[in-house]
Write an enzyme that holds these catalytic residues in place. Structure first.
Site, PDB file in Angstrom:
ATOM      1  CB  SER A 117      17.156 -40.574  -2.739  1.00  0.00           C
ATOM      2  OG  SER A 117      16.434 -40.453  -3.699  1.00  0.00           O
ATOM      3  CG  HIS A 138      17.990 -45.183  -6.150  1.00  0.00           C
ATOM      4  ND1 HIS A 138      19.312 -44.516  -6.152  1.00  0.00           N
ATOM      5  CD2 HIS A 138      16.915 -43.823  -5.933  1.00  0.00           C
ATOM      6  CE1 HIS A 138      19.047 -43.220  -5.759  1.00  0.00           C
ATOM      7  NE2 HIS A 138      17.874 -42.886  -5.892  1.00  0.00           N
ATOM      8  CD  GLU A 150      22.157 -46.690  -7.013  1.00  0.00           C
ATOM      9  OE1 GLU A 150      23.389 -46.297  -7.026  1.00  0.00           O
ATOM     10  OE2 GLU A 150      21.487 -46.395  -6.036  1.00  0.00           O
ATOM     11  CG  ASN A 188      21.927 -40.171  -4.409  1.00  0.00           C
ATOM     12  OD1 ASN A 188      22.161 -39.317  -5.293  1.00  0.00           O
ATOM     13  ND2 ASN A 188      20.812 -40.717  -4.229  1.00  0.00           N
TER      14      ASN A 188
HETATM   15  N1  LIG Z   1      13.411 -36.246  -7.265  1.00  0.00           N
HETATM   16  C1  LIG Z   1      14.658 -36.962  -7.707  1.00  0.00           C
HETATM   17  O1  LIG Z   1      15.679 -36.686  -8.278  1.00  0.00           O
HETATM   18  C2  LIG Z   1      14.850 -38.564  -7.049  1.00  0.00           C
HETATM   19  C3  LIG Z   1      15.572 -39.402  -7.755  1.00  0.00           C
HETATM   20  C4  LIG Z   1      15.309 -40.636  -7.157  1.00  0.00           C
HETATM   21  C5  LIG Z   1      14.686 -41.157  -6.092  1.00  0.00           C
HETATM   22  N2  LIG Z   1      13.936 -40.176  -5.540  1.00  0.00           N
HETATM   23  C6  LIG Z   1      12.913 -40.735  -4.396  1.00  0.00           C
HETATM   24  O2  LIG Z   1      11.778 -41.059  -4.822  1.00  0.00           O
HETATM   25  C7  LIG Z   1      10.657 -40.615  -3.896  1.00  0.00           C
HETATM   26  C8  LIG Z   1       9.864 -39.395  -4.379  1.00  0.00           C
HETATM   27  O3  LIG Z   1      10.523 -38.351  -4.706  1.00  0.00           O
HETATM   28  P1  LIG Z   1      10.020 -37.229  -5.999  1.00  0.00           P
HETATM   29  O4  LIG Z   1      11.181 -36.203  -6.300  1.00  0.00           O
HETATM   30  O5  LIG Z   1       9.154 -37.943  -6.757  1.00  0.00           O
HETATM   31  O6  LIG Z   1       8.740 -36.405  -5.000  1.00  0.00           O
HETATM   32  P2  LIG Z   1       7.650 -35.462  -5.276  1.00  0.00           P
HETATM   33  O7  LIG Z   1       7.782 -34.568  -3.915  1.00  0.00           O
HETATM   34  O8  LIG Z   1       7.796 -35.026  -6.491  1.00  0.00           O
HETATM   35  O9  LIG Z   1       6.320 -36.364  -5.147  1.00  0.00           O
HETATM   36  C9  LIG Z   1       6.142 -37.186  -3.996  1.00  0.00           C
HETATM   37  C10 LIG Z   1       4.473 -37.411  -4.267  1.00  0.00           C
HETATM   38  O10 LIG Z   1       4.114 -38.384  -3.126  1.00  0.00           O
HETATM   39  C11 LIG Z   1       2.795 -38.136  -2.854  1.00  0.00           C
HETATM   40  N3  LIG Z   1       2.515 -38.552  -1.582  1.00  0.00           N
HETATM   41  C12 LIG Z   1       2.904 -37.919  -0.427  1.00  0.00           C
HETATM   42  N4  LIG Z   1       2.514 -38.768   0.630  1.00  0.00           N
HETATM   43  C13 LIG Z   1       1.687 -39.886   0.282  1.00  0.00           C
HETATM   44  C14 LIG Z   1       1.099 -41.012   0.287  1.00  0.00           C
HETATM   45  N5  LIG Z   1       0.763 -41.292   1.735  1.00  0.00           N
HETATM   46  N6  LIG Z   1       0.250 -41.910  -0.450  1.00  0.00           N
HETATM   47  C15 LIG Z   1       0.523 -41.659  -1.690  1.00  0.00           C
HETATM   48  N7  LIG Z   1       1.093 -40.462  -2.266  1.00  0.00           N
HETATM   49  C16 LIG Z   1       1.841 -39.501  -1.342  1.00  0.00           C
HETATM   50  C17 LIG Z   1       2.727 -36.535  -3.031  1.00  0.00           C
HETATM   51  O11 LIG Z   1       1.355 -35.859  -3.106  1.00  0.00           O
HETATM   52  C18 LIG Z   1       3.665 -36.229  -4.519  1.00  0.00           C
HETATM   53  O12 LIG Z   1       2.845 -36.226  -5.476  1.00  0.00           O
HETATM   54  C19 LIG Z   1      11.672 -40.171  -2.653  1.00  0.00           C
HETATM   55  O13 LIG Z   1      11.818 -41.232  -1.983  1.00  0.00           O
HETATM   56  C20 LIG Z   1      12.903 -39.835  -3.222  1.00  0.00           C
HETATM   57  O14 LIG Z   1      13.751 -39.704  -2.395  1.00  0.00           O
HETATM   58  C21 LIG Z   1      13.779 -38.976  -5.954  1.00  0.00           C
END
Ligand SMILES: NC(=O)c1ccc[n+]([C@@H]2O[C@H](COP(=O)([O-])OP(=O)(O)OC[C@H]3O[C@@H](n4cnc5c(N)ncnc54)[C@H](O)[C@@H]3O)[C@@H](O)[C@H]2O)c1
Length: 282
Positions: A117, A138, A150, A188
């Site tokens: 993000s 994204h 995106e 964003n």
């Molecule tokens: N939460 C949102 O609304 C949202 C929206 C769009 C994009 N994002 C992006 O998506 C990505 C994930 O966000 P999220 O909210 O799902 O996070 P989250 O914390 O819910 O999940 C992240 C996961 O990654 C795993 N992880 C960590 N290190 C790892 C590794 N080295 N190898 C494999 N797995 C690993 C963790 O165990 C966890 O299950 C981020 O880059 C975030 O910026 C989030």
């Protein structure tokens, strides 16, 4: 063409993206550094499919096919795919470490995208062996429901990769828009003042979260800023604001909020941790 998708990270976003891909007929491999979490995500997705079947939104054949399409793998070396969607923790060093391992296990033609993000696609691509295979993809939360994706184009992302990604998005029923790598991409960045203005009111003690949310919801927004960031994850939303603030020379309009910073420090990350602005039943 993308036939097999790998999804790295089985958290909020990875689980949703894996659900969408498998449901739309693609062979999908789900990986998380915490294999237990990946299995938990798989069980939750299957439960969702059962609910959709009970509601008549999916047929039993569709559910059976989707279940068949989705598999958990416990090693990064097993993530052999035409496309890897990385949705792990928002840390460039950890993401790049994962890319290194994935590149070793996959051919030069395989594509790699990040669901980041707030991080620059060009910065993430810097340590890749084949940066021309890389872009941002994204998705929005919740990924199964939100139509928009995106496609974030880095300096080294060629047109053919963008075309393949557009085709992939169409295949999984999403609406893709293309944007060059820049802080916050489109949504964003444009939506940021919605959060910063609202949280500034909390910081100044002008209004309470429930009143803020009720006002905006009843004025036509789908969700208020407090409930929405509880859904997104306070840590994720706070990191995006901080990233934009730094990228735009600490522009006042992107100033991170004290109230939100406090929630993050206290581990009150929203729905995923059981408490954020509001408390949630586990
Ligand atoms: N939460 C949102 O609304 C949202 C929206 C769009 C994009 N994002 C992006 O998506 C990505 C994930 O966000 P999220 O909210 O799902 O996070 P989250 O914390 O819910 O999940 C992240 C996961 O990654 C795993 N992880 C960590 N290190 C790892 C590794 N080295 N190898 C494999 N797995 C690993 C963790 O165990 C966890 O299950 C981020 O880059 C975030 O910026 C989030």
């Amino acid at each position: 063409m993308v036939y097999t998708v790998g999804v790295a990270g089985a958290g909020t976003m990875g689980a949703g993206i894996a659900q969408v891909c498998a449901q739309q007929g693609l062979r999908t491999l789900l990986y998380d550094v915490n294999t237990g979490l990946a299995h938990q995500a798989l069980a939750n997705i299957r439960k969702t499919w059962e609910t959709l079947e009970a509601k008549g939104k999916l047929t039993s054949e569709q559910v059976a096919r989707a279940v068949d399409n989705l598999q958990v793998v416990s090693q990064i070396q097993q993530l052999k795919s035409d496309l890897l969607v990385e949705a792990i923790v928002e840390r460039p060093d950890i993401k790049q470490e994962l890319y290194r391992a994935w590149e070793e296990a996959n051919s030069e033609e395989a594509l790699l995208v990040s669901n980041t993000s707030s991080l620059s696609i060009d910065v993430l691509a810097a340590t890749l062996r084949h940066p021309q295979r890389f872009a941002g993809l994204h998705f929005f939360n919740p990924a199964p429901l939100m139509k928009l994706v995106e496609i974030v184009v880095g300096r080294k992302t060629p047109g053919e990769v963008v075309a393949t990604l557009k085709n992939f998005c169409e295949r999984i029923g999403k609406v893709a828009v293309v944007v060059k790598d820049s802080p916050g991409f489109i949504v964003n960045r444009v939506a940021r003042p919605f959060y910063t203005e609202a949280f500034d009111m909390l910081d100044r003690g002008v209004v309470l979260p429930a009143a803020l949310d009720a006002a905006l919801r009843n004025a036509g927004f789908k969700m208020g800023p407090c409930e929405l960031t509880d859904l997104i994850g306070q840590d994720i939303n706070y990191a995006v604001t901080g990233g934009l603030y730094e990228s735009f020379d600490r522009a006042e309009r992107f100033t991170p909020s004290e109230a939100q910073g406090r929630l993050v420090r206290e581990g009150k990350l929203g729905k995923k941790s059981g408490e954020g602005f509001y408390a949630y039943a586990k």
